[in-house]
Write an enzyme that holds these catalytic residues in place. Structure first.
Site, PDB file in Angstrom:
ATOM      1  N   CYS A  88     -41.462   6.811 -17.338  1.00  0.00           N
ATOM      2  CA  CYS A  88     -42.150   5.885 -18.238  1.00  0.00           C
ATOM      3  C   CYS A  88     -43.064   4.936 -17.470  1.00  0.00           C
ATOM      4  O   CYS A  88     -43.653   4.041 -18.046  1.00  0.00           O
ATOM      5  CB  CYS A  88     -41.162   5.116 -19.107  1.00  0.00           C
ATOM      6  SG  CYS A  88     -40.045   4.083 -18.139  1.00  0.00           S
ATOM      7  N   HIS A 120     -48.061  -6.561 -15.009  1.00  0.00           N
ATOM      8  CA  HIS A 120     -47.874  -6.291 -16.437  1.00  0.00           C
ATOM      9  C   HIS A 120     -49.116  -6.562 -17.277  1.00  0.00           C
ATOM     10  O   HIS A 120     -49.292  -5.975 -18.332  1.00  0.00           O
ATOM     11  CB  HIS A 120     -46.631  -7.008 -16.948  1.00  0.00           C
ATOM     12  CG  HIS A 120     -45.396  -6.336 -16.441  1.00  0.00           C
ATOM     13  ND1 HIS A 120     -44.807  -6.705 -15.258  1.00  0.00           N
ATOM     14  CD2 HIS A 120     -44.728  -5.261 -16.896  1.00  0.00           C
ATOM     15  CE1 HIS A 120     -43.789  -5.894 -15.029  1.00  0.00           C
ATOM     16  NE2 HIS A 120     -43.712  -5.015 -16.008  1.00  0.00           N
ATOM     17  N   GLU A 167     -35.559   2.838 -11.142  1.00  0.00           N
ATOM     18  CA  GLU A 167     -36.771   2.190 -10.648  1.00  0.00           C
ATOM     19  C   GLU A 167     -36.509   1.362  -9.399  1.00  0.00           C
ATOM     20  O   GLU A 167     -37.369   0.614  -8.945  1.00  0.00           O
ATOM     21  CB  GLU A 167     -37.405   1.327 -11.753  1.00  0.00           C
ATOM     22  CG  GLU A 167     -36.467   0.324 -12.380  1.00  0.00           C
ATOM     23  CD  GLU A 167     -37.090  -0.463 -13.537  1.00  0.00           C
ATOM     24  OE1 GLU A 167     -38.320  -0.546 -13.637  1.00  0.00           O
ATOM     25  OE2 GLU A 167     -36.311  -1.012 -14.341  1.00  0.00           O
TER      26      GLU A 167
HETATM   27  C1  PEP Z   1     -41.665   0.797 -14.216  1.00  0.00           C
HETATM   28  O1  PEP Z   1     -41.246  -0.013 -13.372  1.00  0.00           O
HETATM   29  O2  PEP Z   1     -42.229   1.864 -13.923  1.00  0.00           O
HETATM   30  C2  PEP Z   1     -41.516   0.500 -15.657  1.00  0.00           C
HETATM   31  C3  PEP Z   1     -41.840   1.389 -16.567  1.00  0.00           C
HETATM   32  O3  PEP Z   1     -41.104  -0.751 -16.017  1.00  0.00           O
HETATM   33  P1  PEP Z   1     -42.081  -2.025 -16.020  1.00  0.00           P
HETATM   34  O4  PEP Z   1     -43.470  -1.537 -15.740  1.00  0.00           O
HETATM   35  O5  PEP Z   1     -41.970  -2.696 -17.314  1.00  0.00           O
HETATM   36  O6  PEP Z   1     -41.517  -2.832 -14.889  1.00  0.00           O
HETATM   37 MG    MG Z   2     -39.997  -1.644 -14.008  1.00  0.00          MG
END
Ligand code: PEP
Ligand code: MG
Length: 542
Positions: free
Chosen positions: A480, A186, A412
């Site tokens: 996303c 992240h 996901e």
């Molecule tokens: C993902 O897992 O692709 C997502 C958009 O969520 P995050 O990156 O916040 O886990």
């Molecule tokens: Mg994710």
């Protein structure tokens, strides 16, 4: 010294140059013993640095309070007390006066000793403060190092960074270079969102870089260059200029639709969690927000955030989205996004929320309230079954009070992709999280992984199946995850039928431009070919 090129992995694109601000440098960089005459001055410098750190943290806490982030302000305020702790000062002074170490080393060392003691305490709440003391020591050491080493103009060099560190340090920094770290961690996502070049996985060699040394971070090629030569510097400057112009062009075309040459519309939304990201995304023509990671706003929360706290934090962002798509994801706590009060919990995403139904309902109510003027969509993280969606739907219905909000599922996990049909029957939209999906399907470690091979056929097949399921249920599907703004992957995703791409704020303009340059029919053929070729190859292997 000639150029030294360190090889890592690109985590956020762009090229930048600046003076290194080393957060976890080699401890012995300053190892010479001070003369007795120097020690009193050095000890005073260390004491001043602790005072300065306390004032700096006080200011940050005030800013947080003004932004309605009381919970985080409280955490920062405990840092003020730590910086002013007489025991810590005594420890620092003893190291300087008795042993003759420099103020910088003494501050880090004393903070480490205090942190080690805290970590041994049976009270888990106190043990958790160990990292905070280290951070105080680090800040004070940076103060001693002087203005040239402040983060404002620098390239952050560190072993690893969490998403909260990046959010705090990065808005002032030029780029980031990490010895460890993963490309979809992240911290990398926050860097991309802010348009900061970042290279990870550079190894321990990175930490030999001296504070204040000039370095070049090439986030496109995944390298960091110490002592860059004139030729490389001029290439970097030209590249930075090219990007500046590209951004200007994107801003100029912000009102033109993102439509392929053969007339296929793709909605480009933004991944944005703060007002600053949202402003950038809108300037570049985003058609709304496709992912607001609500958990990033509460990473330091000492308990489940209250209704009022959440409304106060969400309103400044959502009020800019009047009449526009605003997709707020429920807290996806867990992994590298675990706030202090959840440390030790093993569940993640919706599972964790369903274990605390009152907290989940409070969040649903706060989102509905803060997003009342938007075209609101609520996204459920880490879904594995249709039943979880039904449970969330039940709680949402209880708080809607006549208002409207669509409920969507993040796809996901491999389990969600396998149940895409059942989930589509109880969702109003799907959003594919390629970051987690890729890592989970391929068995990689997201926080350390150096690749995110979304084009692996095992991942593509799940994306294709999800897209088919959504369309059969007449609901839209978006992506996303970071793949939505990767040059090689984006057109394949559109070819697989993805309707919307939600991308980092700083990437909105470029992705809209890519859409305008592609042909939908060609992408469809190419995506199908990728699936067919892989299918053929695996049949041959059998
Ligand atoms: C993902 O897992 O692709 C997502 C958009 O969520 P995050 O990156 O916040 O886990
Ligand atoms: Mg994710």
């Amino acid at each position: 010294m000639g150029e030294v090129v360190l090889h890592g992995v690109s985590a956020a694109p762009g090229i930048t140059m600046g003076y290194a601000v080393v957060l976890d440098g080699a401890r012995n960089a300053d190892a010479a013993t001070l003369s007795v005459a120097q020690r009193a001055v050095e000890a005073q410098g260390a004491a001043d640095a602790l005072q300065l750190t306390a004032s700096e943290l006080e200011r940050i806490a005030e800013d947080l309070r003004e932004a309605g982030r009381d919970a985080e302000a409280e955490i920062v305020e405990t840092g003020v007390l730590m910086a002013l702790d007489p025991e810590l000062s005594a420890r620092v002074e003893a190291l300087i006066v008795d042993l003759g170490v420099s103020a910088e080393v003494a501050l880090r060392e004393a903070a480490d000793q205090t942190a080690a003691e805290l970590a041994r305490l049976p009270d888990p709440a106190l043990a958790l403060r160990a990292d905070d003391v280290r951070s105080v020591g680090r800040r004070a050491a940076a103060c001693v190092a002087g203005a040239a080493r402040t983060v404002i103009e620098g390239v952050i060099v560190a072993r690893t960074l969490g998403p909260a560190d990046v959010a705090e340090l990065a808005p002032k920094a030029k780029g980031i270079a990490l010895a460890g770290g993963g490309v979809t961690a992240h911290a990398a996502i926050v860097a991309r969102s802010l348009g900061l070049p970042m290279v990870v996985g550079l190894g321990a060699e990175l930490l030999a870089i001296g504070d204040g040394e000039e370095v070049l971070v090439d986030g496109d090629r995944g390298i960091v260059v110490r002592g860059p030569d004139v030729g490389r510097i001029s290439v970097a400057r030209a590249e930075a200029e090219r990007r500046r112009l590209a951004r200007e062009a994107a801003v100029a075309r912000r009102l033109e639709p993102a439509q392929t040459k053969d007339g296929h519309r793709v909605r480009v939304l933004a991944n944005a969690s703060t007002a600053a990201e949202l402003r950038e995304a809108m300037e570049q023509g985003a058609e709304g927000v496709g992912l607001l990671r609500s958990e990033l706003l509460f990473l330091e929360a000492p308990a489940w955030p209250t209704f009022e706290e959440q409304v106060r934090v969400l309103r400044p962002v959502l009020s800019r989205l009047r009449g526009t798509t605003a997709t707020v994801r429920l807290f996806d706590f867990g992994g590298d996004k675990t706030p202090p009060f959840l440390r030790g919990a093993s569940a993640r995403g919706i599972d964790l929320l369903l274990d605390a139904p009152q907290a989940l309902q409070t969040q649903l109510a706060a989102i509905v309230e803060a997003g009342r003027e938007t075209d609101l969509r609520i996204l459920v993280p880490m879904v594995t079954s249709a039943e979880q969606m039904q449970a969330a739907r039940g709680l949402l219905n209880e708080v809607l009070g006549g208002r409207r909000a669509q409920l969507g599922a993040m796809i996901e996990t491999p389990e969600a992709a396998a149940s895409a049909q059942a989930i589509s029957a109880v969702a109003e939209f799907l959003s594919i999280g390629t970051n987690d999906l890729t890592q989970l399907v391929l068995g990689l470690d997201r926080e350390q992984s150096k690749t995110a091979p979304v084009l692996d056929v095992r991942v593509l097949r799940l994306i294709a199946a999800t897209s088919r399921a959504a369309h059969a249920a007449h609901i839209p599907v978006d992506v996303c995850g970071e793949a939505a703004s990767e040059p090689g992957a984006m057109s394949v995703l559109v070819g697989l039928g993805v309707d919307e791409l939600s991308v980092a704020a700083a990437r909105v303009g470029v992705v809209r431009q890519w859409v305008r340059e592609m042909r939908y029919a060609t992408s469809r053929r190419q995506s199908q070919k990728l699936l067919d070729e892989a299918g053929h190859a695996s049949r041959e292997r059998v």
